[in-house]
Design an enzyme around this catalytic site. Structure first.
Site, PDB file in Angstrom:
ATOM      1  CD  GLU A 118      17.410  57.545  66.044  1.00 50.71           C
ATOM      2  OE1 GLU A 118      16.684  56.565  65.948  1.00 50.71           O
ATOM      3  OE2 GLU A 118      17.854  57.969  67.123  1.00 50.71           O
ATOM      4  CB  CYS A 131      17.901  67.874  68.180  1.00 53.39           C
ATOM      5  SG  CYS A 131      19.318  67.137  68.985  1.00 53.39           S
ATOM      6  CB  CYS A 138      30.930  60.709  70.004  1.00 57.22           C
ATOM      7  SG  CYS A 138      31.664  62.192  70.741  1.00 57.22           S
ATOM      8  CB  CYS A 142      30.503  61.753  78.014  1.00 55.14           C
ATOM      9  SG  CYS A 142      31.405  63.113  77.248  1.00 55.14           S
ATOM     10  CB  CYS A 145      26.938  60.346  76.472  1.00 56.13           C
ATOM     11  SG  CYS A 145      26.466  60.593  74.748  1.00 56.13           S
ATOM     12  N   GLY A 203      27.582  63.229  68.273  1.00 57.88           N
ATOM     13  CA  GLY A 203      28.879  63.758  67.895  1.00 57.88           C
ATOM     14  C   GLY A 203      29.291  65.032  68.596  1.00 57.88           C
ATOM     15  CD  GLU A 204      32.523  68.454  70.979  1.00 60.46           C
ATOM     16  OE1 GLU A 204      31.944  68.157  72.033  1.00 60.46           O
ATOM     17  OE2 GLU A 204      32.497  69.618  70.510  1.00 60.46           O
ATOM     18  CB  SER A 235      25.745  71.373  72.563  1.00 59.10           C
ATOM     19  OG  SER A 235      26.061  70.709  73.773  1.00 59.10           O
ATOM     20  CB  SER A 257      28.304  69.072  77.835  1.00 61.38           C
ATOM     21  OG  SER A 257      27.419  69.118  76.750  1.00 61.38           O
ATOM     22  CG  LEU A 258      30.088  72.682  84.016  1.00 61.16           C
ATOM     23  CD1 LEU A 258      31.474  72.964  83.463  1.00 61.16           C
ATOM     24  CD2 LEU A 258      29.576  73.900  84.780  1.00 61.16           C
ATOM     25  CG  HIS A 259      27.313  67.140  82.067  1.00 64.47           C
ATOM     26  ND1 HIS A 259      26.049  67.643  81.913  1.00 64.47           N
ATOM     27  CD2 HIS A 259      27.720  66.784  80.811  1.00 64.47           C
ATOM     28  CE1 HIS A 259      25.703  67.591  80.630  1.00 64.47           C
ATOM     29  NE2 HIS A 259      26.704  67.094  79.943  1.00 64.47           N
ATOM     30  CB  CYS A 377      18.897  64.391  70.808  1.00 69.49           C
ATOM     31  SG  CYS A 377      18.646  64.803  69.086  1.00 69.49           S
TER      32      CYS A 377
HETATM   33  N1  SAH Z   1      28.921  66.338  71.966  1.00 67.30           N
HETATM   34  C1  SAH Z   1      28.249  67.527  72.291  1.00 67.30           C
HETATM   35  C2  SAH Z   1      26.849  67.616  71.708  1.00 67.30           C
HETATM   36  C3  SAH Z   1      26.018  66.392  71.698  1.00 67.30           C
HETATM   37  S1  SAH Z   1      25.447  65.780  73.243  1.00 67.30           S
HETATM   38  C4  SAH Z   1      28.225  67.714  73.794  1.00 67.30           C
HETATM   39  O1  SAH Z   1      28.609  66.805  74.513  1.00 67.30           O
HETATM   40  O2  SAH Z   1      27.847  68.795  74.231  1.00 67.30           O
HETATM   41  C5  SAH Z   1      24.153  66.943  73.663  1.00 67.30           C
HETATM   42  C6  SAH Z   1      23.861  67.015  75.156  1.00 67.30           C
HETATM   43  O3  SAH Z   1      23.199  65.813  75.605  1.00 67.30           O
HETATM   44  C7  SAH Z   1      25.097  67.164  76.004  1.00 67.30           C
HETATM   45  O4  SAH Z   1      24.917  68.124  77.023  1.00 67.30           O
HETATM   46  C8  SAH Z   1      25.216  65.785  76.600  1.00 67.30           C
HETATM   47  O5  SAH Z   1      25.985  65.824  77.751  1.00 67.30           O
HETATM   48  C9  SAH Z   1      23.777  65.405  76.817  1.00 67.30           C
HETATM   49  N2  SAH Z   1      23.537  63.972  77.031  1.00 67.30           N
HETATM   50  C10 SAH Z   1      24.173  62.949  76.464  1.00 67.30           C
HETATM   51  N3  SAH Z   1      23.672  61.771  76.918  1.00 67.30           N
HETATM   52  C11 SAH Z   1      22.684  62.076  77.763  1.00 67.30           C
HETATM   53  C12 SAH Z   1      21.794  61.287  78.553  1.00 67.30           C
HETATM   54  N4  SAH Z   1      21.816  59.974  78.524  1.00 67.30           N
HETATM   55  N5  SAH Z   1      20.891  61.923  79.325  1.00 67.30           N
HETATM   56  C13 SAH Z   1      20.852  63.269  79.349  1.00 67.30           C
HETATM   57  N6  SAH Z   1      21.674  64.059  78.631  1.00 67.30           N
HETATM   58  C14 SAH Z   1      22.593  63.468  77.859  1.00 67.30           C
HETATM   59 FE1  SF4 Z   2      30.288  62.699  72.561  1.00 66.51          FE
HETATM   60 FE2  SF4 Z   2      28.730  64.683  73.574  1.00 66.51          FE
HETATM   61 FE3  SF4 Z   2      28.173  62.101  74.081  1.00 66.51          FE
HETATM   62 FE4  SF4 Z   2      30.301  63.210  75.204  1.00 66.51          FE
HETATM   63  S1  SF4 Z   2      28.146  63.790  75.538  1.00 66.51           S
HETATM   64  S2  SF4 Z   2      30.240  61.195  74.204  1.00 66.51           S
HETATM   65  S3  SF4 Z   2      30.989  64.566  73.582  1.00 66.51           S
HETATM   66  S4  SF4 Z   2      28.124  63.111  72.079  1.00 66.51           S
END
Ligand code: SAH
Ligand code: SF4
Length: 408
Positions: A118, A131, A138, A142, A145, A203-204, A235, A257-259, A377
């Site tokens: 997508e 996006c 992946c 996380c 995610c 994906g990463e 990202s 993606s710090l979080h 996304c």
């Molecule tokens: N793998 C990479 C890029 C794809 S994820 C990464 O982790 O940065 C893109 C962004 O979406 C990241 O910041 C991720 O942490 C965030 N993300 C993933 N799942 C999410 C969710 N359910 N709600 C909000 N943000 C989310």
């Molecule tokens: Fe993969 Fe990014 Fe999702 Fe983490 S947040 S599982 S690195 S897509």
């Protein structure tokens, strides 16, 4: 038109294999294609230039439209290759203009139905952001995610990444002299076409380094799609050893993606943190090539109710990022079936963002877009309420202040 081999060439249950497409290929990939059909070596470079122009500048879909190339060679190319784009199997349009495309990539062999991914387009007044995905699934897990719950199918190939941009340009009617396909949405309200790209889909990206690097090479080539590197954001969840090379070889904007602000919590949310803890990650950020107040790193922070959203954590976030030219993106958590997390309450997000804002950071809360079509996304789709008037005001102020805000 879809070029296909005769149906007898594939067993009935298998998908039809198409001729390989030249769309999405690098210059080196096009050179190879020309060698394959026996174009003399001394002619190849010039032919690559022609193909490049037709494919990426004009977005043509048939070799016959390539009028600067002789009929003979056009025929040879068409016999062996196609100019197909991935098939758009579904297209959804949100009331706010956000578009989501479900694309099926061409099959890579008799047992591959072709990966499905997508891709989301978000029009805004001053930009149009696409996006894109870098992998199908992946390997990282996380916990908040949805993609993290899916296994990695494979890396997307360079041409599959570029093809996402080509489909968007095609569906938006954004190629010169080319009529938009039926049902295409042509922004005519002053909105932009694809002006920005974020690698925030599936994906990463730093685990598909070469594929992403080469795709960015094609996307930024000034004789084709010609997007500026500063309009592309990669990202990452924090693949530390690849952050320097990303800056050196791709020169794009960086998002992290710090979080979480503590290793124990980040280990849980982003398990890659066990390998590359926060300190190492931030050191790599400080050394990011080209970093300046004009080229800041975006820190993404997903707002998880009762998990990472306290005032103390907001203050710690500000402290941690001291000295790094940064922007902070607070992302309302986007829930998915089966998740144990909830999105922070709106007043909590406001309070958190206020602390960050008062410390001198623009901290826009990413406005949920495309809610009605569940834009894919993870972070773009959200069920959260609308920003309150106060939060809106702060956001506007923060954005207006952004260029002048010093992060030191
Ligand atoms: N793998 C990479 C890029 C794809 S994820 C990464 O982790 O940065 C893109 C962004 O979406 C990241 O910041 C991720 O942490 C965030 N993300 C993933 N799942 C999410 C969710 N359910 N709600 C909000 N943000 C989310
Ligand atoms: Fe993969 Fe990014 Fe999702 Fe983490 S947040 S599982 S690195 S897509």
């Amino acid at each position: 038109m879809t070029a296909s081999v005769p149906a007898t060439a594939a067993p009935a249950a298998e998908p039809v294999l198409r001729r390989p497409s030249l769309v999405g290929r690098t210059r080196a990939g096009l050179l190879e294609a020309l060698a394959e059909i026996g174009v003399p070596e001394k002619e190849r470079r010039m032919r690559v230039g022609q193909l490049w122009n037709w494919i990426y500048h004009y977005g043509v879909r048939e070799f016959d439209a390539m009028t600067t190339i002789g009929k003979g060679l056009r025929g040879q190319l068409a016999e062996r290759f196609s100019l197909d784009l991935p098939t758009v199997t579904a297209e959804q349009v949100s009331t706010d203009g956000t578009r989501k495309w479900l694309m099926r990539m061409p099959s890579t062999g008799p047992h591959d139905r072709g990966a499905e991914i997508e891709c989301v387009y978000i029009p805004e007044v001053d930009r149009g952001t696409l996006c894109v995905s870098s992998q199908v699934g992946c390997t990282l897990t996380c916990t908040f995610c949805h993609t993290g719950t899916q296994r990695l199918v494979r890396n997307l190939k360079t041409e599959e990444i570029v093809a996402q941009v080509m489909v968007a340009r095609d569906r938006l009617g954004d190629f010169p002299n080319r009529k938009a396909p039926d049902g295409a949405f042509v922004p005519n309200d002053g909105g932009r076409f694809v002006s920005n790209i974020v690698f925030m889909g599936m994906g990463e990206p730093l685990y598909n380094f070469d594929g992403v690097r080469d795709a960015i090479g094609v996307i930024t080539d000034d004789q084709g799609l010609s997007l500026g590197r500063r309009r592309i954001t990669v990202s990452t969840s924090g693949v530390v050893p690849q952050i320097g090379p990303l800056g050196e070889e791709m020169g794009t904007m960086l998002a992290i993606s710090l979080h979480a602000v503590r290793d124990d919590l980040r280990n849980e949310l982003v398990p890659l943190n066990k390998k590359y803890p926060i300190k190492d990650l931030l050191d790599a950020c400080r050394n990011y090539p080209g970093l300046s107040n004009a080229k800041r790193i975006t820190f993404e922070y997903v707002m998880l109710k009762g998990v990472n959203d306290s005032d103390a954590e907001a203050r710690e976030l500000v402290r941690l990022l001291k000295g790094i030219p940064a922007k902070i993106n607070l992302i309302p958590f986007n829930p998915w079936p089966g998740t144990k997390y909830e999105c922070s309450d709106w007043d909590r997000i406001e309070r958190f963002s206020e602390i960050v804002f008062r410390a001198g950071y623009a901290s826009p809360v990413r406005t949920p877009r495309g809610r009605d079509i569940l834009a894919a996304c993870g972070q773009l789709k959200s069920e959260t309420e609308k920003l309150s008037a106060r939060a809106r005001l702060m956001l506007d102020e923060a954005q207006a202040a952004a260029p002048a805000v010093a992060a030191e």
